[in-house]
Design an enzyme around this catalytic site. Structure first.
Site, PDB file in Angstrom:
ATOM      1  CB  ILE A  14       7.208   7.775   4.938  1.00  0.00           C
ATOM      2  CG1 ILE A  14       6.431   8.963   4.344  1.00  0.00           C
ATOM      3  CG2 ILE A  14       7.547   8.017   6.401  1.00  0.00           C
ATOM      4  CD1 ILE A  14       5.014   9.139   4.895  1.00  0.00           C
ATOM      5  CE1 TYR A 149      -3.879   5.190   4.772  1.00  0.00           C
ATOM      6  CE2 TYR A 149      -4.825   7.300   5.385  1.00  0.00           C
ATOM      7  CZ  TYR A 149      -3.722   6.508   5.149  1.00  0.00           C
ATOM      8  OH  TYR A 149      -2.458   7.029   5.303  1.00  0.00           O
TER       9      TYR A 149
HETATM   10  P1  NAD Z   1       4.308   4.174  -0.133  1.00  0.00           P
HETATM   11  O1  NAD Z   1       3.196   3.547  -0.907  1.00  0.00           O
HETATM   12  O2  NAD Z   1       5.275   5.039  -0.834  1.00  0.00           O
HETATM   13  O3  NAD Z   1       5.138   3.032   0.637  1.00  0.00           O
HETATM   14  C1  NAD Z   1       4.467   2.058   1.374  1.00  0.00           C
HETATM   15  C2  NAD Z   1       5.437   1.032   1.896  1.00  0.00           C
HETATM   16  O4  NAD Z   1       4.668   0.107   2.674  1.00  0.00           O
HETATM   17  C3  NAD Z   1       6.111   0.230   0.807  1.00  0.00           C
HETATM   18  O5  NAD Z   1       7.427  -0.070   1.216  1.00  0.00           O
HETATM   19  C4  NAD Z   1       5.300  -1.066   0.751  1.00  0.00           C
HETATM   20  O6  NAD Z   1       6.059  -2.203   0.335  1.00  0.00           O
HETATM   21  C5  NAD Z   1       4.906  -1.200   2.199  1.00  0.00           C
HETATM   22  N1  NAD Z   1       3.721  -2.016   2.411  1.00  0.00           N
HETATM   23  C6  NAD Z   1       2.469  -1.833   1.920  1.00  0.00           C
HETATM   24  N2  NAD Z   1       1.662  -2.815   2.360  1.00  0.00           N
HETATM   25  C7  NAD Z   1       2.427  -3.613   3.142  1.00  0.00           C
HETATM   26  C8  NAD Z   1       2.187  -4.787   3.881  1.00  0.00           C
HETATM   27  N3  NAD Z   1       0.967  -5.365   3.918  1.00  0.00           N
HETATM   28  N4  NAD Z   1       3.205  -5.353   4.549  1.00  0.00           N
HETATM   29  C9  NAD Z   1       4.447  -4.808   4.525  1.00  0.00           C
HETATM   30  N5  NAD Z   1       4.741  -3.699   3.854  1.00  0.00           N
HETATM   31  C10 NAD Z   1       3.744  -3.107   3.169  1.00  0.00           C
HETATM   32  O7  NAD Z   1       3.575   4.946   1.040  1.00  0.00           O
HETATM   33  P2  NAD Z   1       4.072   6.116   2.026  1.00  0.00           P
HETATM   34  O8  NAD Z   1       3.429   7.364   1.590  1.00  0.00           O
HETATM   35  O9  NAD Z   1       5.531   6.042   2.218  1.00  0.00           O
HETATM   36  O10 NAD Z   1       3.313   5.647   3.358  1.00  0.00           O
HETATM   37  C11 NAD Z   1       3.993   5.201   4.538  1.00  0.00           C
HETATM   38  C12 NAD Z   1       3.046   5.351   5.718  1.00  0.00           C
HETATM   39  O11 NAD Z   1       2.690   6.723   5.856  1.00  0.00           O
HETATM   40  C13 NAD Z   1       1.731   4.586   5.554  1.00  0.00           C
HETATM   41  O12 NAD Z   1       1.358   4.003   6.790  1.00  0.00           O
HETATM   42  C14 NAD Z   1       0.751   5.667   5.165  1.00  0.00           C
HETATM   43  O13 NAD Z   1      -0.569   5.331   5.525  1.00  0.00           O
HETATM   44  C15 NAD Z   1       1.289   6.850   5.960  1.00  0.00           C
HETATM   45  N6  NAD Z   1       0.840   8.122   5.443  1.00  0.00           N
HETATM   46  C16 NAD Z   1       1.217   8.560   4.196  1.00  0.00           C
HETATM   47  C17 NAD Z   1       0.744   9.794   3.743  1.00  0.00           C
HETATM   48  C18 NAD Z   1       1.111  10.335   2.378  1.00  0.00           C
HETATM   49  O14 NAD Z   1       0.549  11.371   1.986  1.00  0.00           O
HETATM   50  N7  NAD Z   1       2.024   9.729   1.647  1.00  0.00           N
HETATM   51  C19 NAD Z   1      -0.110  10.552   4.543  1.00  0.00           C
HETATM   52  C20 NAD Z   1      -0.477  10.082   5.783  1.00  0.00           C
HETATM   53  C21 NAD Z   1       0.013   8.869   6.238  1.00  0.00           C
END
Ligand code: NAD
Length: 239
Positions: A14, A149
């Site tokens: 995202i 979470y």
């Molecule tokens: P992803 O795992 O594809 O990407 C996560 C990103 O966060 C990566 O760039 C990683 O380097 C970075 N990251 C992780 N820990 C970190 C830290 N301690 N410091 C700095 N950067 C850090 O995940 P995503 O699905 O793109 O998730 C993005 C956001 O969306 C998150 O907050 C996640 O909780 C939220 N979210 C995702 C979903 C889903 O289904 N994918 C659903 C609800 C919420």
């Protein structure tokens, strides 16, 4: 004058999609990630070449106060802060170690505090701004096997609502997007069968795309000033 946005966790998923949308909209960007700095720098170069914007990329742990403070020492002006960095942890609460618990809370909730407290003075100097937190439907309703979470994202939702009240007089809008199941690497830990069961539970009959979240995030930076303190659910009708 060009606007500046800081997006945490932008190396993939995202965050990456938001970096692409914001660059296409002409924002200069400050992008962070945890480990994938090479991928992030490559993305930054691509966006600079294709959109003529400035992209600065840093590996900064969102849950590390000192590292975030060091990052902000390099930021002169800021219009938009997107707290997106996140990690998942699945398992029974009774099997979770205190270290694992603190890691989840630090990344999601402490991270919002560490960035926001330093972004606010920069936004006050600009006469306003936007803080956008990427949250989850589990922060609204809770999920079995994802208690930490859910607690962290529930905290992010309350943080959003409370900070919006504090900052509304200063024209800083604070909103959150509570995502449902979005098609990113975060969900790769689930089996194909688990994903299929999930899909069948979603009225939209598909996962959301990172680009859809990015489109909403960009819209929120253009929303009328009266829209603040909202946790907007984007889940295809799932929850
Ligand atoms: P992803 O795992 O594809 O990407 C996560 C990103 O966060 C990566 O760039 C990683 O380097 C970075 N990251 C992780 N820990 C970190 C830290 N301690 N410091 C700095 N950067 C850090 O995940 P995503 O699905 O793109 O998730 C993005 C956001 O969306 C998150 O907050 C996640 O909780 C939220 N979210 C995702 C979903 C889903 O289904 N994918 C659903 C609800 C919420």
């Amino acid at each position: 004058m060009k606007k500046n946005a800081l997006i945490t966790g932008a190396s993939r998923g995202i965050g990456r999609a938001m970096a692409e949308s914001f660059a296409a909209a002409g924002f200069d960007l400050i992008l962070t990630c945890l480990h994938q700095i090479k991928e992030l720098e490559e993305l930054g170069r691509e966006l600079e070449n294709s959109h003529g914007v400035r992209c600065r990329c840093y590996a900064v742990d969102a849950g590390d106060c000192e590292a975030v403070t060091d990052l902000f020492s390099r930021i002169e002006q800021l219009d938009v802060l997107v707290n997106n960095a996140g990690i998942a942890h699945m398992g029974l609460l009774q099997d979770m170690s205190p270290q694992q618990w603190h890691r989840i809370i630090a990344t999601h909730l402490d991270g919002c505090f560490y960035t926001s407290r330093l972004a606010i003075p920069l936004m006050l100097a600009r006469g306003g701004g936007h803080i956008l937190n990427i949250s989850s439907v589990w922060g609204n309703v809770g999920a079995s096997m994802e208690v930490a979470y859910s607690a962290a994202k529930g905290g992010v939702n309350s943080f959003t609502r409370a900070l919006a009240k504090e900052l509304a007089p200063s024209h800083i809008q604070v909103n959150a997007i509570a995502c449902g199941v979005i098609d990113t690497d975060m969900n790769r830990c689930l089996t194909t069968d688990d994903m299929e069961v999930l899909r069948q539970e979603i009225p939209a009959d598909r996962l959301g795309s990172p680009q859809e979240v990015a489109a909403l995030a960009l819209l929120l930076t253009r929303a009328p000033g009266y829209l603040t303190g909202q946790v907007i659910t984007m889940d295809g009708g799932f929850v």
